[in-house]
Structures are given as C-alpha cells and as structure tokens.
Design an enzyme around this catalytic site. Structure first.
Site, short mmCIF file in Angstrom:
data_model
loop_
_atom_site.label_atom_id
_atom_site.label_comp_id
_atom_site.label_asym_id
_atom_site.label_seq_id
_atom_site.Cartn_x
_atom_site.Cartn_y
_atom_site.Cartn_z
N GLU A 1 -3.22 -7.59 -5.84
CA GLU A 1 -1.82 -7.26 -5.59
C GLU A 1 -1.14 -8.33 -4.74
O GLU A 1 0.02 -8.69 -4.96
CB GLU A 1 -1.70 -5.89 -4.90
CG GLU A 1 -0.26 -5.46 -4.69
CD GLU A 1 -0.11 -4.17 -3.93
OE1 GLU A 1 0.91 -4.00 -3.24
OE2 GLU A 1 -1.01 -3.30 -4.03
N THR B 1 0.82 -2.31 -1.08
CA THR B 1 1.08 -0.87 -1.23
C THR B 1 -0.11 0.01 -0.84
O THR B 1 0.05 1.22 -0.70
CB THR B 1 1.48 -0.53 -2.68
OG1 THR B 1 0.37 -0.80 -3.55
CG2 THR B 1 2.71 -1.31 -3.12
N SER C 1 -8.86 -1.17 -2.47
CA SER C 1 -8.30 -1.18 -1.11
C SER C 1 -8.03 0.22 -0.61
O SER C 1 -8.40 0.58 0.51
CB SER C 1 -7.02 -2.02 -1.08
OG SER C 1 -6.42 -1.97 0.20
#
Length: 318
Positions: free
Chosen positions: A134, A173, A232
């Site tokens: 990401e 995020t 994550s």
C-alpha cells in the site's frame, strides 16, 4: 475405557472480525474475471494477504505473479487490493492488456488526496510501514521527492523538511490507531502548521477490529488472531491485545496452533484480520473442540454494513 473429561475453554469471539468490504470486493473481482474471461486470469501480487484465499483462487484459475512482465500478452490481469503505482496500469495499457483494478476504494481515496496535495504544492508526510504494497502504491501516485515516509516518533524527530510550514500528512489505511495517534501528535508538536487529511485515513475495518480486540482482551487470558504475517492489519491486532497486557499470537490456520500457548487458559479471545475468511475461524473452533469442552460467546462492538461497487464491466457478470 472412557475418554477423560475435556477441560472447559470459553471462547470470546470478537465482532466485527474477518473480511472487510474492500477485501470482499477484491476477491469477487478475481472470481468474476475468471467467470467472464475464463482461466487463467493473472493477478499482480497477492490479491489480499491471506494464503488460504490465494490458494482457493489459484484452484479456480488465478495465476499470481509479482510483476507485470510475468503476464503474457492477451490475458486479463487484476491489480491487488493494496493499490499499485500509476506506472503499472500505464504499462498494462501500453501493452494492450485488459486489466481490472481491485484497489480498495479507501486506499484509492488516499491516492487522490496525495495527488491533490501535491498539486497544491504541499510536501506530504506519509505515515506507514516501509515496503508494504500500500505504501509503494501510494508513493507511486506522485512525483519522486514529493512525499516522505515516517514510521516512528524517532523518524519525526529526525525529519528536517525544506519548508516546515508547507506540510501535510496522510497515513496507510491499516495502521495501529493508537500508535498512529502518537506519531501524529509528535508531528503536530514539531510542525504546528502541518495539514491533516480531510477525514481519517485508517480505514473503518482496521479501527473497528482493533476496538473489538480491546473490548474482549480485558476478559481473556490469551488472544489468537487469524491472519497472515505480512498482513499489516492482522499484525496490528496482536499488538493491540498485547498492549492490553494479554498474551497474543498470530496464526494462519488452525494447524498452526501451539497447544502449549493455551496452558492455563480458561477464556480465549479469537479474532481474524480483514483478509481472513470466516471459514478459518470455524476451522480453529473445530480444532479447539478436539481437546476442550468449548463454549462460544460473540462480543459485538459495532455492526458493519459497508459495501463497495464492482468495476464497470463486471457488474453485469455479478
């Protein structure tokens, strides 16, 4: 000879847990692409960080590759939920490949914010984990040098921008809500003029799952998180439980369970990262039932009803 009586184990199962709307959408995109185009459909990187999901899609006809160069001409390719640098779809278009972008809409929102901030002349401080797909995808939305990665409070202390009065920050995020708040506080203390994002960048699913773990942790002797080590949001759930003073472990499947970890545990908390399907929760409960007299209780902290639209061209196939 009768079996010895099984010890009692109470399971406190967090809700929400497991798949979020972005993961659900990404997996569905691959499934529908296979239905529409036929196998094989290529996927650049793991569609989501979960081995079980990847293997299930492989069995249906998906082929996972690391780079676009590994995709042959004339076959469709799907980009993962984590997002990709702009150069990737540009290269696919240059080769005439049909591609479908499964980037989570909440990640895409961060991408668009980054573009707008750079267009406005801001230098972006991006809070995230180096090397995460990401982060790579978000950095790939803007020109080199227009964004600086910050991971820790120590990074904030060492950061010396050319124009301290012209900073904005965005975040990955899937970060720890608490850890990120500490980094943001340090950033604001050092650079009072730093501009915050319009809304919270850490996604609703990440925040909700962390909040749910906090609630159950206070009533548990230990916590198991189902998820991948490269996920994550799953790793963050382990950290959240440990921060509450509760031993916690990350496992990918029930077969990974270390029975020794459960020694002396009367109440076990269970949750699953946003890319782990509910089947893996049920698989774990079944395995625990082999050795324990299991009782289950779900602790729901909030109810999620978010759903994302499919890309054009796949809506009709759904």
């Amino acid at each position: 000879m009768t079996d010895p009586v099984k010890p009692v184990l109470e399971l406190l199962i967090a809700a929400p847990r497991g798949f979020c709307a972005g993961v659900d959408r990404a997996i569905r995109i691959v499934e529908l692409a296979i239905e529409k185009y036929g196998a094989p459909v290529y996927v650049r990187h793991e569609i989501v960080h979960n081995k079980y999901v990847v293997e299930t899609l492989k069995a249906q006809g998906a082929i996972f590759v690391e780079e676009l160069d590994q995709v042959p001409d004339g076959v469709p390719v799907v980009f993962s939920a984590h997002g990709v640098p702009k150069a990737v779809p540009a290269k696919a278009a240059e080769r005439g490949l049909s591609y479908l972008d499964a980037t989570c809409p909440l990640v895409s929102k961060v991408h668009r914010q980054a573009e707008r901030l750079v267009a406005a002349g801001k230098h972006i401080v991006f809070i995230g984990h180096a090397g995460h797909p990401e982060v790579i995808g978000t950095f790939g939305q803007v020109p080199d040098g227009s964004m600086t990665l910050i991971e820790t409070i120590a990074d904030v202390a060492a950061f010396a921008p050319a124009d301290p009065a012209n900073l904005s920050f965005l975040t990955q995020t899937t970060l720890s809500v608490d850890d990120t708040a500490e980094v943001v506080a340090a950033l604001k203390a050092k650079f009072p003029a730093v501009q915050a994002p319009r809304g919270e960048d850490i996604c609703y699913a990440t925040s909700n799952r962390q909040a749910a773990v906090k609630v159950i942790a206070s009533s548990c002797d230990a916590v198991l998180v189902i998820g991948a080590p490269n996920s994550s949001n799953s790793v963050r759930l382990v950290e959240v439980a440990e921060r509450q003073g509760v031993p916690a472990r990350l496992i990918q499947r029930a077969a990974d369970l270390d029975w020794e970890f459960l020694r002396g545990v009367g109440t076990l908390g269970i949750t699953a990262g946003a890319s782990a399907p509910e089947e893996l929760v049920r698989e774990l409960v079944a395995r625990l039932s082999e050795r324990f007299a299991v009782t289950e209780r779900e602790e729901e902290t909030t109810r999620e009803s978010i759903a994302f639209k499919l890309p054009r061209g796949l809506e009709a196939a759904a």
